[in-house]
Design an enzyme around this catalytic site. Structure first.
Site, short mmCIF file in Angstrom:
data_model
loop_
_atom_site.label_atom_id
_atom_site.label_comp_id
_atom_site.label_asym_id
_atom_site.label_seq_id
_atom_site.Cartn_x
_atom_site.Cartn_y
_atom_site.Cartn_z
N LYS A 128 -10.03 0.91 5.42
CA LYS A 128 -8.87 1.42 4.67
C LYS A 128 -7.76 0.40 4.77
CE LYS A 128 -7.62 5.10 2.31
NZ LYS A 128 -8.40 6.01 1.47
N ASP A 185 -6.13 4.42 -3.86
CA ASP A 185 -5.75 5.61 -3.09
C ASP A 185 -4.34 5.95 -3.59
OD1 ASP A 185 -6.61 7.35 -0.65
OD2 ASP A 185 -4.59 6.81 -0.14
P1 NDP Z 1 -2.00 9.59 -6.39
O1 NDP Z 1 -1.05 8.54 -5.98
O2 NDP Z 1 -2.66 9.50 -7.70
O3 NDP Z 1 -1.30 11.03 -6.30
C1 NDP Z 1 -0.75 11.49 -5.12
C2 NDP Z 1 -0.10 12.85 -5.38
O4 NDP Z 1 0.36 13.37 -4.15
C3 NDP Z 1 1.11 12.75 -6.27
O5 NDP Z 1 1.29 13.96 -6.93
C4 NDP Z 1 2.24 12.49 -5.28
O6 NDP Z 1 3.52 12.86 -5.75
C5 NDP Z 1 1.80 13.38 -4.14
N1 NDP Z 1 2.27 12.82 -2.86
C6 NDP Z 1 2.07 11.57 -2.38
N2 NDP Z 1 2.65 11.41 -1.19
C7 NDP Z 1 3.23 12.58 -0.90
C8 NDP Z 1 3.99 13.05 0.19
N3 NDP Z 1 4.28 12.29 1.25
N4 NDP Z 1 4.39 14.34 0.13
C9 NDP Z 1 4.09 15.13 -0.93
N5 NDP Z 1 3.40 14.74 -1.98
C10 NDP Z 1 2.97 13.49 -1.97
O7 NDP Z 1 -3.07 9.66 -5.21
P2 NDP Z 1 -4.53 10.28 -5.22
O8 NDP Z 1 -4.56 11.48 -6.11
O9 NDP Z 1 -5.49 9.18 -5.47
O10 NDP Z 1 -4.73 10.71 -3.70
C11 NDP Z 1 -4.36 12.00 -3.22
C12 NDP Z 1 -5.04 12.29 -1.90
O11 NDP Z 1 -6.46 12.23 -2.08
C13 NDP Z 1 -4.74 11.31 -0.77
O12 NDP Z 1 -4.80 12.01 0.46
C14 NDP Z 1 -5.90 10.34 -0.84
O13 NDP Z 1 -6.12 9.67 0.39
C15 NDP Z 1 -7.03 11.30 -1.16
N6 NDP Z 1 -8.21 10.70 -1.75
C16 NDP Z 1 -8.13 10.00 -2.92
C17 NDP Z 1 -9.27 9.45 -3.47
C18 NDP Z 1 -9.26 8.78 -4.79
O14 NDP Z 1 -10.34 8.49 -5.30
N7 NDP Z 1 -8.12 8.55 -5.43
C19 NDP Z 1 -10.57 9.53 -2.77
C20 NDP Z 1 -10.55 10.38 -1.59
C21 NDP Z 1 -9.41 10.89 -1.10
P3 NDP Z 1 4.50 11.73 -6.36
O15 NDP Z 1 3.95 11.39 -7.71
O16 NDP Z 1 5.83 12.38 -6.40
O17 NDP Z 1 4.44 10.59 -5.40
#
Ligand code: NDP
Length: 443
Positions: free
Chosen positions: A124, A164
């Site tokens: 990571k 991510d």
């Molecule tokens: P994105 O950046 O596309 O979206 C993240 C979302 O979570 C946004 O809505 C964001 O809001 C919100 N967010 C981010 N940080 C915070 C925080 N500190 N507090 C509250 N809300 C927050 O990321 P992903 O959708 O790709 O990833 C989301 C989760 O899924 C993570 O935990 C990631 O590790 C996990 N994941 C992702 C994978 C992937 O393929 N993308 C694979 C496996 C796991 P805002 O827009 O306001 O920042």
């Protein structure tokens, strides 16, 4: 294994890494029984070896703002474990990350990747860079500077990063362009690539779809399905959007979503076209949803998503976003199952509470493994210089999620019939990695 003693020692050696300690504690609690039944694990000091990354790379990322100001960020890549394949895991760009964040994510990734049954080790990385409010040119210059150091540590057979939080298609494009320019080779060094230049169908959708596929298996085991179920989803990024899309396709109703600034509740069912426009095209705030859907409600408390009455909860935003109070509210409102689309979104005490209440609790290692699974399929397609159709990839994803579900049931079923998916996922992943480490000798 004396888990308490081991954890005390680990915390002393790695201070200020709370999320990492949380992830390790959960795995150790789950595997204690199987570990103690097999003296070979203790003899090979597997626990001491598995919690320590193969290597940690930290580097400086200088870059220039549009106005000529110079900024400097911290870059990280944790190459955690390569017992079953090249290091594989995403890059996160977010202002609040630390070494502990990446160690927790890398550690989780090792077991998750093992569960997919594909040959991928765990890693990571990322940076404390915040893409929010930056121009496309600024993001490009940052990505180019990031890759100018990272390229020497990665490769299609060595370490294959992906996206991510904060790293989507735009960032992967800039990162890939710079890698290709430096090494002068067009090769599968990143996944989540554009469809026209080596990407796989369904990669963008894979994590969210996979979360829903495994939840579908849980529901099937309990004699039901998504039809007519209300679903609460947190986040509105890549994982959240495609989880919502699949829930709706299967007849469920998503009534709430959020971002880091707040959440919306739309009892009539979220209009995903509006969310995609705000989040994927305009990169706006979730509050803007109300400009198109007048009956929806907004709260600037993002964790209010868990106060809404729902049958299924899919936390898809970030770590530790669903705490014990939220878990109690969900149970009071009759939730059946919680599946972690994000990595470790449910706090440790909330996980224990949900398991104690015999609510379905599918951990991220299993529930969000669809993303890395399709990344693995992207690597296979790149090696073959061939591309499967969307249908072929989606079918393979569905099969992988079914197999992960089976593994959780196999190792997590209790005498009373309740399936502890947390234990099941941890034991299945651990056994595979630990046995491979033993096969490789003392390295
Ligand atoms: P994105 O950046 O596309 O979206 C993240 C979302 O979570 C946004 O809505 C964001 O809001 C919100 N967010 C981010 N940080 C915070 C925080 N500190 N507090 C509250 N809300 C927050 O990321 P992903 O959708 O790709 O990833 C989301 C989760 O899924 C993570 O935990 C990631 O590790 C996990 N994941 C992702 C994978 C992937 O393929 N993308 C694979 C496996 C796991 P805002 O827009 O306001 O920042």
């Amino acid at each position: 294994m004396d888990t308490t003693k081991f954890l005390t020692q680990l915390k002393k050696q790695t201070p200020n890494e709370d999320e990492f300690h949380q992830a390790v504690t959960e795995v150790l609690e789950s595997i204690e029984e199987v570990y103690n039944q097999n003296p070979k694990f203790e003899a090979h000091k597997i626990i001491e070896r598995i919690v320590m990354p193969d290597r940690i790379i930290m580097f400086r990322i200088p870059w220039m703002r549009d106005n000529g100001d110079i900024e400097v960020n911290q870059g990280y890549r944790i190459e955690f474990n390569s017992a079953i394949g090249p290091y594989k895991g995403g890059l996160r760009f977010h202002p609040e990350v630390s070494l502990g964040t990446f160690k927790f994510l890398g550690f989780e990734q090792v077991f998750k990747n093992a569960l997919t049954t594909l040959p991928m080790g765990g890693g990571k990385g990322g940076s404390n860079f915040d893409p929010k409010g930056k121009s496309d040119n600024e993001v490009m210059r940052f990505c180019q500077s990031f890759m100018t150091e990272l390229y020497r540590h990665i490769g299609p057979e060595t370490d294959v990063p992906a996206g991510d939080i904060g790293v989507g298609g735009r960032e992967i494009g800039f990162l890939y362009g710079q890698y290709k320019r430096i090494v002068n080779r067009f090769e599968g060094v990143l996944t989540g690539k554009g469809l026209e230049w080596g990407g796989s169908w369904i990669r963008k959708q894979a994590t969210g779809y996979g979360t829903v596929y495994i939840t579908q298996h849980w529901l099937k085991e309990h004699g039901t399905d998504f039809k007519g179920k209300t679903v609460a989803i947190s986040g509105s990024g890549n994982v959240a959007i495609y989880a919502a899309e699949k829930v709706m396709e299967l007849g469920g109703k998503v009534i709430t979503m959020s971002d880091s600034t707040g959440c919306i509740v739309d009892e009539e069912g979220i209009d995903l076209k509006v969310i995609k426009l705000i989040k994927e095209v305009e990169r706006g705030r979730i509050k803007e949803y109300l400009e198109s859907r007048y009956n929806a409600k907004y709260s600037d408390e993002r964790n209010d998503v868990w106060k809404v009455k729902c049958d299924i909860a899919l936390p898809c935003a970030t770590q530790n976003e669903l705490d014990i109070e939220a878990a109690k509210a969900l149970v009071k409102n009759g939730v059946l199952v919680v599946a972690e689309g994000a990595n470790m979104p449910v706090t440790a005490d909330a996980v224990h509470y949900l398991l104690g209440q015999k609510i379905g609790m599918i951990p991220g290692k299993a529930a969000n493994a669809g993303g890395v699974a399709v990344s693995g399929l992207e690597m296979t397609q790149n090696s073959m210089k061939f591309k499967w159709s969307p249908k072929e990839v989606d079918e393979k994803l569905a099969t992988i999620m079914e197999n992960i579900h089976e593994a959780c049931v196999k190792y997590g079923k209790r005498a009373d019939g309740y399936v502890d998916y947390v234990k099941g996922a941890n034991v299945a992943g651990f056994l595979k990695v630990a046995n491979a480490m033993i096969d490789h000798g003392l390295i």
